[in-house]
Design a protein around this motif. Structure first.
Motif, PDB file in Angstrom:
ATOM      1  N   PHE A  72       0.810  -1.219   0.000  1.00 24.82           N
ATOM      2  CA  PHE A  72       0.000   0.000   0.000  1.00 24.82           C
ATOM      3  C   PHE A  72       0.846   1.274   0.000  1.00 24.82           C
ATOM      4  CE2 PHE A  72      -3.125  -3.022   1.690  1.00 24.82           C
ATOM      5  CZ  PHE A  72      -4.240  -2.681   0.929  1.00 24.82           C
ATOM      6  N   ARG A  73       2.029   1.228   0.649  1.00 20.39           N
ATOM      7  CA  ARG A  73       2.767   2.472   0.869  1.00 20.39           C
ATOM      8  C   ARG A  73       4.220   2.424   0.401  1.00 20.39           C
ATOM      9  NH1 ARG A  73       3.484   3.894   6.030  1.00 20.39           N
ATOM     10  NH2 ARG A  73       2.623   2.137   7.181  1.00 20.39           N
ATOM     11  N   GLY A  74       4.618   1.348  -0.307  1.00 22.23           N
ATOM     12  CA  GLY A  74       6.017   1.193  -0.689  1.00 22.23           C
ATOM     13  C   GLY A  74       6.286   1.566  -2.135  1.00 22.23           C
ATOM     14  N   CYS A  75       7.417   2.224  -2.372  1.00 24.06           N
ATOM     15  CA  CYS A  75       7.858   2.551  -3.735  1.00 24.06           C
ATOM     16  C   CYS A  75       8.587   1.350  -4.322  1.00 24.06           C
ATOM     17  CB  CYS A  75       8.785   3.766  -3.716  1.00 24.06           C
ATOM     18  SG  CYS A  75       9.524   4.135  -5.329  1.00 24.06           S
ATOM     19  N   ARG A  76       8.166   0.886  -5.469  1.00 23.93           N
ATOM     20  CA  ARG A  76       8.768  -0.323  -6.042  1.00 23.93           C
ATOM     21  C   ARG A  76      10.130  -0.061  -6.672  1.00 23.93           C
ATOM     22  NH1 ARG A  76       7.997  -1.428 -11.593  1.00 23.93           N
ATOM     23  NH2 ARG A  76       6.778   0.131 -12.731  1.00 23.93           N
ATOM     24  N   PHE A  77      10.535   1.217  -6.766  1.00 19.42           N
ATOM     25  CA  PHE A  77      11.841   1.546  -7.349  1.00 19.42           C
ATOM     26  C   PHE A  77      12.911   1.716  -6.268  1.00 19.42           C
ATOM     27  CE2 PHE A  77       8.649   3.365 -10.328  1.00 19.42           C
ATOM     28  CZ  PHE A  77       8.795   2.405 -11.309  1.00 19.42           C
ATOM     29  N   CYS A  78      12.708   2.634  -5.334  1.00 20.46           N
ATOM     30  CA  CYS A  78      13.713   2.867  -4.284  1.00 20.46           C
ATOM     31  C   CYS A  78      13.428   2.065  -3.024  1.00 20.46           C
ATOM     32  CB  CYS A  78      13.818   4.357  -3.961  1.00 20.46           C
ATOM     33  SG  CYS A  78      12.358   5.051  -3.157  1.00 20.46           S
ATOM     34  N   LEU A  79      12.255   1.377  -2.958  1.00 19.44           N
ATOM     35  CA  LEU A  79      11.842   0.510  -1.852  1.00 19.44           C
ATOM     36  C   LEU A  79      11.594   1.276  -0.548  1.00 19.44           C
ATOM     37  CD1 LEU A  79      14.191  -2.581  -2.468  1.00 19.44           C
ATOM     38  CD2 LEU A  79      11.970  -2.041  -3.477  1.00 19.44           C
ATOM     39  N   MET A  80      11.355   2.585  -0.662  1.00 24.32           N
ATOM     40  CA  MET A  80      11.037   3.403   0.507  1.00 24.32           C
ATOM     41  C   MET A  80       9.578   3.194   0.902  1.00 24.32           C
ATOM     42  SD  MET A  80      11.192   7.578   0.790  1.00 24.32           S
ATOM     43  CE  MET A  80      12.936   7.627   0.367  1.00 24.32           C
ATOM     44  N   ILE A  81       9.296   3.319   2.222  1.00 19.13           N
ATOM     45  CA  ILE A  81       7.929   3.264   2.720  1.00 19.13           C
ATOM     46  C   ILE A  81       7.443   4.691   2.936  1.00 19.13           C
ATOM     47  CG2 ILE A  81       6.378   2.400   4.516  1.00 19.13           C
ATOM     48  CD1 ILE A  81       7.665   0.155   2.965  1.00 19.13           C
ATOM     49  N   LEU A  82       6.320   5.067   2.302  1.00 20.64           N
ATOM     50  CA  LEU A  82       5.752   6.397   2.443  1.00 20.64           C
ATOM     51  C   LEU A  82       4.642   6.403   3.479  1.00 20.64           C
ATOM     52  CD1 LEU A  82       7.126   8.459   0.602  1.00 20.64           C
ATOM     53  CD2 LEU A  82       7.104   6.212  -0.485  1.00 20.64           C
ATOM     54  N   HIS A  91       5.222  10.237  -4.879  1.00 22.40           N
ATOM     55  CA  HIS A  91       6.658   9.940  -4.818  1.00 22.40           C
ATOM     56  C   HIS A  91       7.084   9.061  -5.981  1.00 22.40           C
ATOM     57  CE1 HIS A  91      10.501   8.358  -3.278  1.00 22.40           C
ATOM     58  NE2 HIS A  91      10.031   7.182  -3.649  1.00 22.40           N
ATOM     59  N   GLN A  92       6.297   8.028  -6.278  1.00 19.88           N
ATOM     60  CA  GLN A  92       6.702   7.057  -7.293  1.00 19.88           C
ATOM     61  C   GLN A  92       6.704   7.663  -8.687  1.00 19.88           C
ATOM     62  OE1 GLN A  92       6.189   2.660  -6.606  1.00 19.88           O
ATOM     63  NE2 GLN A  92       4.607   2.966  -8.144  1.00 19.88           N
ATOM     64  N   GLU A  93       5.840   8.661  -8.926  1.00 18.20           N
ATOM     65  CA  GLU A  93       5.848   9.362 -10.214  1.00 18.20           C
ATOM     66  C   GLU A  93       7.166  10.096 -10.424  1.00 18.20           C
ATOM     67  OE1 GLU A  93       2.415  11.858 -10.161  1.00 18.20           O
ATOM     68  OE2 GLU A  93       1.016  10.213 -10.600  1.00 18.20           O
ATOM     69  N   ARG A  94       7.727  10.644  -9.330  1.00 21.16           N
ATOM     70  CA  ARG A  94       9.019  11.333  -9.416  1.00 21.16           C
ATOM     71  C   ARG A  94      10.173  10.342  -9.426  1.00 21.16           C
ATOM     72  NH1 ARG A  94       6.813  14.688  -5.212  1.00 21.16           N
ATOM     73  NH2 ARG A  94       8.250  13.655  -3.752  1.00 21.16           N
ATOM     74  N   CYS A  95       9.985   9.215  -8.749  1.00 20.62           N
ATOM     75  CA  CYS A  95      11.059   8.228  -8.592  1.00 20.62           C
ATOM     76  C   CYS A  95      11.314   7.471  -9.888  1.00 20.62           C
ATOM     77  CB  CYS A  95      10.684   7.254  -7.470  1.00 20.62           C
ATOM     78  SG  CYS A  95      12.081   6.421  -6.698  1.00 20.62           S
ATOM     79  N   GLN A  96      10.269   7.337 -10.715  1.00 20.85           N
ATOM     80  CA  GLN A  96      10.422   6.627 -11.982  1.00 20.85           C
ATOM     81  C   GLN A  96      10.943   7.580 -13.049  1.00 20.85           C
ATOM     82  OE1 GLN A  96       6.893   4.737 -13.491  1.00 20.85           O
ATOM     83  NE2 GLN A  96       7.986   3.783 -15.198  1.00 20.85           N
ATOM     84  N   PHE A  97      12.069   7.235 -13.648  1.00 17.60           N
ATOM     85  CA  PHE A  97      12.644   8.039 -14.723  1.00 17.60           C
ATOM     86  C   PHE A  97      12.034   7.642 -16.057  1.00 17.60           C
ATOM     87  CE2 PHE A  97      15.834   8.507 -11.466  1.00 17.60           C
ATOM     88  CZ  PHE A  97      16.304   9.801 -11.640  1.00 17.60           C
ATOM     89  N   LEU A 266      19.118  -3.453 -13.557  1.00 20.72           N
ATOM     90  CA  LEU A 266      19.174  -2.362 -12.582  1.00 20.72           C
ATOM     91  C   LEU A 266      18.341  -1.169 -13.041  1.00 20.72           C
ATOM     92  CD1 LEU A 266      22.971  -2.397 -11.615  1.00 20.72           C
ATOM     93  CD2 LEU A 266      21.056  -3.238 -10.246  1.00 20.72           C
ATOM     94  N   THR A 267      18.415  -0.850 -14.328  1.00 19.79           N
ATOM     95  CA  THR A 267      17.670   0.290 -14.855  1.00 19.79           C
ATOM     96  C   THR A 267      16.172   0.037 -14.783  1.00 19.79           C
ATOM     97  OG1 THR A 267      19.509   0.764 -16.365  1.00 19.79           O
ATOM     98  CG2 THR A 267      17.412   1.825 -16.838  1.00 19.79           C
ATOM     99  N   GLN A 268      15.752  -1.174 -15.117  1.00 21.78           N
ATOM    100  CA  GLN A 268      14.332  -1.497 -15.076  1.00 21.78           C
ATOM    101  C   GLN A 268      13.822  -1.530 -13.628  1.00 21.78           C
ATOM    102  OE1 GLN A 268      12.208  -4.186 -14.101  1.00 21.78           O
ATOM    103  NE2 GLN A 268      10.510  -3.107 -15.099  1.00 21.78           N
ATOM    104  N   ALA A 269      14.602  -2.127 -12.730  1.00 22.27           N
ATOM    105  CA  ALA A 269      14.140  -2.313 -11.357  1.00 22.27           C
ATOM    106  C   ALA A 269      14.189  -1.041 -10.528  1.00 22.27           C
ATOM    107  CB  ALA A 269      14.988  -3.399 -10.674  1.00 22.27           C
ATOM    108  N   TYR A 270      15.240  -0.232 -10.685  1.00 24.52           N
ATOM    109  CA  TYR A 270      15.448   0.910  -9.780  1.00 24.52           C
ATOM    110  C   TYR A 270      15.205   2.270 -10.432  1.00 24.52           C
ATOM    111  CZ  TYR A 270      17.453  -2.746  -6.936  1.00 24.52           C
ATOM    112  OH  TYR A 270      17.627  -3.904  -6.219  1.00 24.52           O
ATOM    113  N   LEU A 271      15.104   2.304 -11.770  1.00 20.77           N
ATOM    114  CA  LEU A 271      14.808   3.568 -12.444  1.00 20.77           C
ATOM    115  C   LEU A 271      13.466   3.525 -13.173  1.00 20.77           C
ATOM    116  CD1 LEU A 271      18.331   4.376 -13.957  1.00 20.77           C
ATOM    117  CD2 LEU A 271      17.397   5.104 -11.749  1.00 20.77           C
ATOM    118  N   GLY A 272      13.011   2.316 -13.491  1.00 27.46           N
ATOM    119  CA  GLY A 272      11.667   2.163 -14.036  1.00 27.46           C
ATOM    120  C   GLY A 272      11.539   2.275 -15.535  1.00 27.46           C
ATOM    121  N   TYR A 273      12.619   2.097 -16.284  1.00 27.80           N
ATOM    122  CA  TYR A 273      12.504   2.083 -17.747  1.00 27.80           C
ATOM    123  C   TYR A 273      13.490   1.082 -18.328  1.00 27.80           C
ATOM    124  CZ  TYR A 273      16.695   5.138 -18.092  1.00 27.80           C
ATOM    125  OH  TYR A 273      17.968   5.662 -18.019  1.00 27.80           O
TER     126      TYR A 273
END
Length: 351
Positions: A72-82, A91-97, A266-273
């Motif tokens: 519910f509250r985790g970013c799938r890119f940086c794995l932060m809990i919001l 956050h995730q909209e900004r976190c995904q490049f 790494l790019t797909q998992a942590y940057l989102g593209y």
């Protein structure tokens, strides 16, 4: 309910439990737990890599409580809990490049624009951190020998600092066009390898002799890349390891088995593209590795006077501590004196 004895023998970082206190002491001596490790935002468990943290949160056997909150509250890119699901969405909209290129046509059309065989050494805004990537063609009788045929250097803002085709010092027997997009005409009047090597070496050293380059306070530039050992070897170029930031070797970005993850993963998992779709562009690789580097560098970790286990201060303390002195400490006290065995990139932001 855990007994007091169990808690006494439980690692305060990774939560492993030991039958005897001396076993916990030995674990702490070799684990190098620290605040620089990836950590679960729910239960605060320390993990050796983000891959391990990802398994803890959403793997085949996750910790259920952490998984439920992360969903519910985790970013799938940086794995932060919001704090809230809405905060996670923003956050995730900004976190995904977004991808640096939009298809083969755009990529190929941009090649001429990106050709930049001169480096401006005099600019007052000359970058302190740069990313480098090479593309290889094949040499030797079977075309399996890697020869550098194209090199690109970018800054932290995705600007091209240097880009050129490179003429290898031996005949090319396989242009690997399907991956490199390189044709014989691209290399016919290309910059000779020795010339490219000299220009890159001078740029990285930035007016300092090689022996004087140091991580902090010097003029030399931090070099970012993926698999840089191979790129530098093919360029026949040397550079101090203390100034290299390799996303293929950085412990938090490696697999749980301590093997390297691919740049594509790494790019797909942590940057989102996605990268490496069709012809591979060294500019694309430079941008991806720099983005990974800056994401790791801007993590907020506890500031310590002596952050590394290898620091002389920590080494002398470890030698002085005797087994019985360790055993009088609580798990939290043991963790407070434990230090990392790798140089976290967040320390670059303090330089």
């Amino acid at each position: 309910m855990e007994s007091s004895e169990t808690l006494r023998n439980k690692c305060a970082a990774c939560y492993k439990q030991f039958n005897k206190l001396e076993h916990l002491v030995e674990h702490m001596k070799i684990s190098y737990h620290s605040g620089h490790e990836p950590m679960c935002g729910v239960c605060k468990k320390h993990c050796r890599s983000f891959e391990s943290l990802r398994e803890h949160l959403i793997g085949p056997l996750p910790k259920q409580e952490c998984k439920n909150i992360f969903s519910f509250r985790g970013c799938r890119f940086c794995l932060m809990i919001l704090e809230t699901p809405n905060a996670r969405r923003i956050h995730q909209e900004r976190c995904q490049f977004s991808s640096v290129n939009a298809g083969l046509t755009t990529r190929m059309a941009a090649l001429g624009v990106r050709d930049k065989a001169m480096i401006d050494y005099t600019s007052s805004r000359s970058p302190k951190v740069v990313a480098l990537s090479c593309k290889m063609v094949g040499g030797g009788s079977d075309g399996s020998l890697d020869l550098c045929a194209r090199v690109c250097i970018t800054d932290e803002s995705d600007n091209v600092v240097f880009h050129t085709y490179v003429k290898p010092s031996m005949p090319v027997t396989n242009y690997r066009y399907e991956k490199t997009g390189i044709r014989p005409e691209n290399l016919r009047d290309a910059m000779p390898l020795k010339h490219a090597q000299r220009k890159i070496q001078e740029f990285l050293c930035n007016g300092e002799p090689m022996w004087k380059i140091r991580p902090r306070g010097g003029k030399g530039r931090i070099l970012v890349g993926h698999g840089l050992d191979h790129d530098l070897d093919r360029l026949q170029l040397e550079y101090p390891s203390s100034m290299i930031r390799d996303t293929a070797k950085y412990p938090p970005l490696m697999k749980t088995s301590k093997l390297s993850n691919s740049l594509k993963y790494l790019t797909q998992a942590y940057l989102g593209y996605d990268v490496h779709v069709g012809i591979q562009d060294p500019y694309e690789d430079c941008v991806a590795t720099m983005r990974l580097y800056t994401r790791m560098r801007y993590q907020k970790h506890k500031i310590e006077a002596y952050p590394l286990a290898a620091d002389a201060h920590n080494r002398s303390n470890q030698v002085a501590w005797r087994q019985n002195e360790f055993e009088r400490m609580s798990p939290d006290e043991m963790l407070s004196i434990s230090r990392s065995d790798y140089c976290c990139w967040c320390l670059d932001s303090l330089a």
